[in-house]
Design a protein around this motif. Structure first.
Motif, PDB file in Angstrom:
ATOM      1  N   CYS A   5       5.184   1.145   1.250  1.00  0.00           N
ATOM      2  CA  CYS A   5       6.077   0.738   0.332  1.00  0.00           C
ATOM      3  C   CYS A   5       7.001  -0.242   0.855  1.00  0.00           C
ATOM      4  O   CYS A   5       6.769  -0.746   1.974  1.00  0.00           O
ATOM      5  CB  CYS A   5       6.721   2.066  -0.009  1.00  0.00           C
ATOM      6  SG  CYS A   5       7.762   2.594   1.587  1.00  0.00           S
ATOM      7  N   VAL A   7      10.821  -1.521   2.031  1.00  0.00           N
ATOM      8  CA  VAL A   7      12.105  -1.045   2.650  1.00  0.00           C
ATOM      9  C   VAL A   7      12.989  -2.227   2.645  1.00  0.00           C
ATOM     10  O   VAL A   7      12.415  -3.316   3.157  1.00  0.00           O
ATOM     11  CB  VAL A   7      12.005  -0.026   3.637  1.00  0.00           C
ATOM     12  CG1 VAL A   7      11.149   1.198   3.229  1.00  0.00           C
ATOM     13  CG2 VAL A   7      11.217  -0.629   4.979  1.00  0.00           C
ATOM     14  N   SER A  12      15.689   1.949   3.711  1.00  0.00           N
ATOM     15  CA  SER A  12      15.955   2.495   2.230  1.00  0.00           C
ATOM     16  C   SER A  12      14.754   1.980   1.590  1.00  0.00           C
ATOM     17  O   SER A  12      14.585   0.559   1.425  1.00  0.00           O
ATOM     18  CB  SER A  12      17.306   2.331   1.755  1.00  0.00           C
ATOM     19  OG  SER A  12      18.150   2.862   2.350  1.00  0.00           O
ATOM     20  N   GLN A  13      14.016   2.786   0.746  1.00  0.00           N
ATOM     21  CA  GLN A  13      13.046   2.234   0.002  1.00  0.00           C
ATOM     22  C   GLN A  13      13.493   1.557  -1.105  1.00  0.00           C
ATOM     23  O   GLN A  13      14.389   1.764  -1.854  1.00  0.00           O
ATOM     24  CB  GLN A  13      12.164   3.458  -0.534  1.00  0.00           C
ATOM     25  CG  GLN A  13      10.793   2.981  -1.273  1.00  0.00           C
ATOM     26  CD  GLN A  13       9.817   4.023  -1.483  1.00  0.00           C
ATOM     27  OE1 GLN A  13      10.075   5.209  -0.836  1.00  0.00           O
ATOM     28  NE2 GLN A  13       8.891   3.960  -2.428  1.00  0.00           N
ATOM     29  N   LYS A  14      13.104   0.217  -1.379  1.00  0.00           N
ATOM     30  CA  LYS A  14      13.617  -0.409  -2.310  1.00  0.00           C
ATOM     31  C   LYS A  14      12.732  -0.743  -3.622  1.00  0.00           C
ATOM     32  O   LYS A  14      13.433  -1.037  -4.651  1.00  0.00           O
ATOM     33  CB  LYS A  14      13.963  -2.177  -1.736  1.00  0.00           C
ATOM     34  CG  LYS A  14      14.990  -2.368  -0.559  1.00  0.00           C
ATOM     35  CD  LYS A  14      16.199  -1.498  -0.941  1.00  0.00           C
ATOM     36  CE  LYS A  14      17.151  -2.166  -1.820  1.00  0.00           C
ATOM     37  NZ  LYS A  14      18.288  -1.601  -1.997  1.00  0.00           N
ATOM     38  N   ILE A  15      11.657  -0.409  -3.562  1.00  0.00           N
ATOM     39  CA  ILE A  15      10.519  -0.463  -4.523  1.00  0.00           C
ATOM     40  C   ILE A  15      10.180   0.847  -4.537  1.00  0.00           C
ATOM     41  O   ILE A  15       9.510   1.608  -3.763  1.00  0.00           O
ATOM     42  CB  ILE A  15       9.504  -1.502  -4.476  1.00  0.00           C
ATOM     43  CG1 ILE A  15      10.265  -2.940  -4.497  1.00  0.00           C
ATOM     44  CG2 ILE A  15       8.452  -1.391  -5.498  1.00  0.00           C
ATOM     45  CD1 ILE A  15       8.936  -4.077  -4.258  1.00  0.00           C
ATOM     46  N   THR A  16      10.323   1.613  -5.739  1.00  0.00           N
ATOM     47  CA  THR A  16       9.977   3.172  -5.918  1.00  0.00           C
ATOM     48  C   THR A  16       8.412   3.324  -5.802  1.00  0.00           C
ATOM     49  O   THR A  16       7.897   4.478  -5.548  1.00  0.00           O
ATOM     50  CB  THR A  16      10.635   3.725  -7.059  1.00  0.00           C
ATOM     51  OG1 THR A  16      10.232   3.011  -8.311  1.00  0.00           O
ATOM     52  CG2 THR A  16      12.163   3.687  -6.899  1.00  0.00           C
ATOM     53  N   LYS A  17       7.544   2.196  -6.246  1.00  0.00           N
ATOM     54  CA  LYS A  17       6.152   2.366  -6.459  1.00  0.00           C
ATOM     55  C   LYS A  17       5.685   2.211  -5.018  1.00  0.00           C
ATOM     56  O   LYS A  17       6.270   1.748  -4.261  1.00  0.00           O
ATOM     57  CB  LYS A  17       5.612   1.248  -7.258  1.00  0.00           C
ATOM     58  CG  LYS A  17       5.944   1.416  -8.676  1.00  0.00           C
ATOM     59  CD  LYS A  17       5.337   0.328  -9.240  1.00  0.00           C
ATOM     60  CE  LYS A  17       5.740   0.372 -10.906  1.00  0.00           C
ATOM     61  NZ  LYS A  17       5.367  -0.943 -11.460  1.00  0.00           N
ATOM     62  N   SER A  18       4.350   3.003  -4.713  1.00  0.00           N
ATOM     63  CA  SER A  18       3.692   2.870  -3.236  1.00  0.00           C
ATOM     64  C   SER A  18       2.543   2.097  -3.715  1.00  0.00           C
ATOM     65  O   SER A  18       1.911   2.575  -5.049  1.00  0.00           O
ATOM     66  CB  SER A  18       3.660   4.212  -2.723  1.00  0.00           C
ATOM     67  OG  SER A  18       4.824   4.659  -2.527  1.00  0.00           O
ATOM     68  N   GLY A  51       9.251  -4.555  -8.132  1.00  0.00           N
ATOM     69  CA  GLY A  51       8.109  -3.698  -8.265  1.00  0.00           C
ATOM     70  C   GLY A  51       7.314  -3.794  -9.588  1.00  0.00           C
ATOM     71  O   GLY A  51       6.409  -3.080  -9.697  1.00  0.00           O
TER      72      GLY A  51
END
Length: 86
Positions: A5, A7, A12-18, A51
């Motif tokens: 992902c 960050v 902090s994760q910036k794009i919610t998709k993995s 994303g």
């Protein structure tokens, strides 16, 4: 889980998709890979900073954009490099 992902510098994760694999952002886009869990095939496309898919995953390989262009290969002819525009 083997997924990647994006960050920010604070972690902090910036794009919610993995994604199964991904490359760094270049020219405002990042190459990202999805893997078909049934047959293990991988396809690459390009995402924006939110994303969202700018180019849906359909490439065998996808390289970074530079000057608005990037090299890709298609599943139909994975030995041939093609150039795409943004």
């Amino acid at each position: 889980s083997g997924l990647v992902c994006f960050v920010d510098s604070a972690g902090s994760q910036k794009i919610t998709k993995s994604f199964h694999k991904a490359r760094a952002f270049s020219d405002g886009l990042a190459a990202a890979c999805l893997r078909n869990e049934k047959d293990g095939t991988e396809t690459w496309g390009y995402i924006d900073h939110g994303g969202g898919w700018i180019m849906e995953p359909k490439f065998e390989r996808a390289f970074d954009f530079h000057g608005g262009r990037a090299f890709i290969t298609s599943p139909q002819d994975p030995e041939r490099l093609d150039v795409i525009d943004k």
